[in-house]
Structures are given as structure tokens and as C-alpha cells.
Design a protein around this motif. Structure first.
Motif, PDB file in Angstrom:
ATOM      1  N   GLU A   4      -2.063  -8.750  -8.856  1.00  0.00           N
ATOM      2  CA  GLU A   4      -2.018  -9.913  -9.736  1.00  0.00           C
ATOM      3  C   GLU A   4      -0.612 -10.118 -10.304  1.00  0.00           C
ATOM      4  O   GLU A   4      -0.111 -11.239 -10.360  1.00  0.00           O
ATOM      5  CB  GLU A   4      -3.037  -9.754 -10.865  1.00  0.00           C
ATOM      6  N   THR A   5       0.030  -9.035 -10.703  1.00  0.00           N
ATOM      7  CA  THR A   5       1.384  -9.111 -11.251  1.00  0.00           C
ATOM      8  C   THR A   5       2.359  -9.587 -10.174  1.00  0.00           C
ATOM      9  O   THR A   5       3.213 -10.433 -10.434  1.00  0.00           O
ATOM     10  CB  THR A   5       1.823  -7.739 -11.796  1.00  0.00           C
ATOM     11  N   LEU A   6       2.231  -9.020  -8.968  1.00  0.00           N
ATOM     12  CA  LEU A   6       3.129  -9.429  -7.890  1.00  0.00           C
ATOM     13  C   LEU A   6       2.960 -10.905  -7.555  1.00  0.00           C
ATOM     14  O   LEU A   6       3.949 -11.636  -7.423  1.00  0.00           O
ATOM     15  CB  LEU A   6       2.873  -8.581  -6.637  1.00  0.00           C
ATOM     16  N   VAL A   7       1.721 -11.350  -7.419  1.00  0.00           N
ATOM     17  CA  VAL A   7       1.469 -12.754  -7.104  1.00  0.00           C
ATOM     18  C   VAL A   7       2.021 -13.645  -8.215  1.00  0.00           C
ATOM     19  O   VAL A   7       2.641 -14.668  -7.944  1.00  0.00           O
ATOM     20  CB  VAL A   7      -0.042 -13.003  -6.882  1.00  0.00           C
ATOM     21  N   GLY A   8       1.817 -13.226  -9.464  1.00  0.00           N
ATOM     22  CA  GLY A   8       2.336 -13.992 -10.596  1.00  0.00           C
ATOM     23  C   GLY A   8       3.851 -14.116 -10.595  1.00  0.00           C
ATOM     24  O   GLY A   8       4.407 -15.080 -11.111  1.00  0.00           O
ATOM     25  N   ARG A   9       4.507 -13.154  -9.987  1.00  0.00           N
ATOM     26  CA  ARG A   9       5.972 -13.183  -9.891  1.00  0.00           C
ATOM     27  C   ARG A   9       6.451 -13.854  -8.598  1.00  0.00           C
ATOM     28  O   ARG A   9       7.639 -13.845  -8.300  1.00  0.00           O
ATOM     29  CB  ARG A   9       6.537 -11.764  -9.950  1.00  0.00           C
ATOM     30  N   GLY A  10       5.519 -14.389  -7.826  1.00  0.00           N
ATOM     31  CA  GLY A  10       5.889 -15.093  -6.599  1.00  0.00           C
ATOM     32  C   GLY A  10       6.097 -14.196  -5.395  1.00  0.00           C
ATOM     33  O   GLY A  10       6.620 -14.635  -4.370  1.00  0.00           O
ATOM     34  N   VAL A  11       5.709 -12.935  -5.487  1.00  0.00           N
ATOM     35  CA  VAL A  11       5.860 -12.024  -4.361  1.00  0.00           C
ATOM     36  C   VAL A  11       4.728 -12.289  -3.369  1.00  0.00           C
ATOM     37  O   VAL A  11       3.559 -12.275  -3.735  1.00  0.00           O
ATOM     38  CB  VAL A  11       5.821 -10.545  -4.831  1.00  0.00           C
ATOM     39  N   ALA A  12       5.080 -12.536  -2.122  1.00  0.00           N
ATOM     40  CA  ALA A  12       4.078 -12.803  -1.093  1.00  0.00           C
ATOM     41  C   ALA A  12       4.061 -11.714  -0.029  1.00  0.00           C
ATOM     42  O   ALA A  12       3.209 -11.721   0.851  1.00  0.00           O
ATOM     43  CB  ALA A  12       4.346 -14.157  -0.438  1.00  0.00           C
ATOM     44  N   GLU A  13       5.006 -10.808  -0.121  1.00  0.00           N
ATOM     45  CA  GLU A  13       5.118  -9.763   0.896  1.00  0.00           C
ATOM     46  C   GLU A  13       5.870  -8.582   0.298  1.00  0.00           C
ATOM     47  O   GLU A  13       6.791  -8.763  -0.493  1.00  0.00           O
ATOM     48  CB  GLU A  13       5.885 -10.369   2.073  1.00  0.00           C
ATOM     49  N   PHE A  14       5.442  -7.366   0.655  1.00  0.00           N
ATOM     50  CA  PHE A  14       6.154  -6.183   0.186  1.00  0.00           C
ATOM     51  C   PHE A  14       5.923  -5.046   1.159  1.00  0.00           C
ATOM     52  O   PHE A  14       5.059  -5.112   2.027  1.00  0.00           O
ATOM     53  CB  PHE A  14       5.713  -5.789  -1.235  1.00  0.00           C
ATOM     54  N   GLU A  15       6.720  -4.010   1.023  1.00  0.00           N
ATOM     55  CA  GLU A  15       6.588  -2.827   1.855  1.00  0.00           C
ATOM     56  C   GLU A  15       6.266  -1.629   0.977  1.00  0.00           C
ATOM     57  O   GLU A  15       6.668  -1.574  -0.178  1.00  0.00           O
ATOM     58  CB  GLU A  15       7.878  -2.555   2.618  1.00  0.00           C
ATOM     59  N   TYR A  16       5.508  -0.703   1.537  1.00  0.00           N
ATOM     60  CA  TYR A  16       5.297   0.558   0.849  1.00  0.00           C
ATOM     61  C   TYR A  16       5.263   1.675   1.871  1.00  0.00           C
ATOM     62  O   TYR A  16       5.023   1.460   3.049  1.00  0.00           O
ATOM     63  CB  TYR A  16       4.045   0.535  -0.029  1.00  0.00           C
ATOM     64  N   THR A  17       5.554   2.865   1.411  1.00  0.00           N
ATOM     65  CA  THR A  17       5.575   4.038   2.275  1.00  0.00           C
ATOM     66  C   THR A  17       4.409   4.932   1.921  1.00  0.00           C
ATOM     67  O   THR A  17       4.233   5.308   0.767  1.00  0.00           O
ATOM     68  CB  THR A  17       6.901   4.811   2.116  1.00  0.00           C
ATOM     69  N   TYR A  18       3.614   5.257   2.918  1.00  0.00           N
ATOM     70  CA  TYR A  18       2.522   6.208   2.771  1.00  0.00           C
ATOM     71  C   TYR A  18       2.984   7.511   3.392  1.00  0.00           C
ATOM     72  O   TYR A  18       3.505   7.515   4.503  1.00  0.00           O
ATOM     73  CB  TYR A  18       1.261   5.692   3.490  1.00  0.00           C
ATOM     74  N   ASP A  19       2.791   8.592   2.716  1.00  0.00           N
ATOM     75  CA  ASP A  19       3.175   9.914   3.208  1.00  0.00           C
ATOM     76  C   ASP A  19       4.692   9.977   3.412  1.00  0.00           C
ATOM     77  O   ASP A  19       5.201   9.831   4.515  1.00  0.00           O
ATOM     78  CB  ASP A  19       2.447  10.257   4.513  1.00  0.00           C
ATOM     79  N   PHE A  20       5.382  10.180   2.321  1.00  0.00           N
ATOM     80  CA  PHE A  20       6.840  10.198   2.359  1.00  0.00           C
ATOM     81  C   PHE A  20       7.387  11.214   3.350  1.00  0.00           C
ATOM     82  O   PHE A  20       8.443  11.009   3.930  1.00  0.00           O
ATOM     83  CB  PHE A  20       7.408  10.450   0.960  1.00  0.00           C
ATOM     84  N   GLY A  21       6.675  12.308   3.575  1.00  0.00           N
ATOM     85  CA  GLY A  21       7.143  13.315   4.520  1.00  0.00           C
ATOM     86  C   GLY A  21       7.184  12.805   5.945  1.00  0.00           C
ATOM     87  O   GLY A  21       8.097  13.111   6.712  1.00  0.00           O
ATOM     88  N   ASP A  22       6.177  12.004   6.319  1.00  0.00           N
ATOM     89  CA  ASP A  22       6.125  11.476   7.686  1.00  0.00           C
ATOM     90  C   ASP A  22       6.606  10.037   7.775  1.00  0.00           C
ATOM     91  O   ASP A  22       6.719   9.485   8.862  1.00  0.00           O
ATOM     92  CB  ASP A  22       4.707  11.594   8.248  1.00  0.00           C
ATOM     93  N   ASN A  23       6.846   9.409   6.621  1.00  0.00           N
ATOM     94  CA  ASN A  23       7.480   8.098   6.559  1.00  0.00           C
ATOM     95  C   ASN A  23       6.693   6.989   7.245  1.00  0.00           C
ATOM     96  O   ASN A  23       7.238   6.217   8.030  1.00  0.00           O
ATOM     97  CB  ASN A  23       8.908   8.171   7.122  1.00  0.00           C
ATOM     98  N   TRP A  24       5.409   6.881   6.908  1.00  0.00           N
ATOM     99  CA  TRP A  24       4.610   5.773   7.415  1.00  0.00           C
ATOM    100  C   TRP A  24       4.908   4.550   6.552  1.00  0.00           C
ATOM    101  O   TRP A  24       4.514   4.488   5.397  1.00  0.00           O
ATOM    102  CB  TRP A  24       3.119   6.106   7.361  1.00  0.00           C
ATOM    103  N   GLN A  25       5.613   3.573   7.099  1.00  0.00           N
ATOM    104  CA  GLN A  25       5.992   2.380   6.349  1.00  0.00           C
ATOM    105  C   GLN A  25       5.068   1.223   6.724  1.00  0.00           C
ATOM    106  O   GLN A  25       4.800   0.985   7.898  1.00  0.00           O
ATOM    107  CB  GLN A  25       7.440   2.011   6.635  1.00  0.00           C
ATOM    108  N   HIS A  26       4.608   0.516   5.690  1.00  0.00           N
ATOM    109  CA  HIS A  26       3.672  -0.594   5.879  1.00  0.00           C
ATOM    110  C   HIS A  26       4.234  -1.850   5.241  1.00  0.00           C
ATOM    111  O   HIS A  26       4.829  -1.801   4.166  1.00  0.00           O
ATOM    112  CB  HIS A  26       2.326  -0.281   5.216  1.00  0.00           C
TER     113      HIS A  26
END
Length: 124
Positions: A4-26
Motif C-alpha cells: 500500500e505504501t509503495l503504490v501510494g508513492r507511485g512505485v509500480a515495480e521493485f526488486e528484492y533478493t531472497y536468500d542473500f547467500g544464493d542471491n535469488w533476485q526477483h
């Protein structure tokens, strides 16, 4: 930060990393924000495809190696991968009915909690 906060700020796309050790980026794309209807039990399962990588399979190239070995019974690592994973792996089968059931269960629990919260506010 919630969606909700991201949408309110106009963010329509973002990236996040799952499992920093193996670096799964989404990359997450917010395709649509609709009206929340009070008579609908959220969360909703809409659609899905492909199985998630098993835990501890390693980084993305490790997952591709895993899929290759699992798909080819003549691959040198095939038997080891079957033994490690415990069964054959089909990347197209993500257990859709189990996912849909789990999301329905979450929605039902959320509804019970929301109703209890509303009742607690009415008695004050």
C-alpha cells in the motif's frame, strides 16, 4: 514496507533478493490495484505457474543444473539428485490445488481474525 505504501508513492515495480547467500533476485511488477470488496474473503489465489526451486539447491545456475540432472535419467548426477530431493521434480507442477487450498485457508483465518477484531471494537 507494505505494498500500500509503495503504490501510494507511485512505485509500480521493485526488486528484492531472497536468500542473500544464493542471491535469488526477483522483480515484482504491480500490474493492477483494484477496489477491495467487503464481501470478498481476501487473500485470493488467481493463477500461477512453475515450481519454486527446492531449498538449498544453491544459486540460479545450481537450480538449472538440478533441473537438467532431474530431467535426464542418464545424467551423471540424476540418481544423486533424486536421492537428495527425495522424489522426481517437475518444474511445471507447482501443486496448484494445494496452493489454492492454502490461500483459501489463509483467507478464512484472516476473516475470523477480522471479525473478532471488529467485535472487540464494538464492545468498547
Amino acid at each position: 514496507m507494505c505494498l500500500e505504501t509503495l503504490v501510494g508513492r507511485g512505485v509500480a515495480e521493485f526488486e528484492y533478493t531472497y536468500d542473500f547467500g544464493d542471491n535469488w533476485q526477483h522483480r515484482v511488477v504491480i500490474e493492477h490495484v483494484g477496489v477491495a470488496y467487503p464481501d470478498v474473503d481476501y487473500s485470493l489465489y488467481l493463477d500461477g505457474e512453475r515450481a519454486a526451486p527446492p531449498e538449498d539447491v544453491g544459486d540460479p545456475p545450481g537450480f538449472f543444473d538440478f533441473i537438467e540432472a532431474m530431467a535426464n535419467s542418464r545424467h551423471p548426477a540424476h540418481k544423486d539428485m533424486i536421492r537428495w530431493y527425495g522424489r522426481p521434480f517437475n518444474p511445471r507442477d507447482f501443486g496448484e490445488s494445494a496452493v489454492a487450498t492454502t490461500v483459501r485457508d489463509i483467507a478464512a483465518k484472516r476473516k475470523v481474525a477480522m471479525l473478532a477484531f471488529e467485535r472487540s471494537r464494538q464492545t468498547r
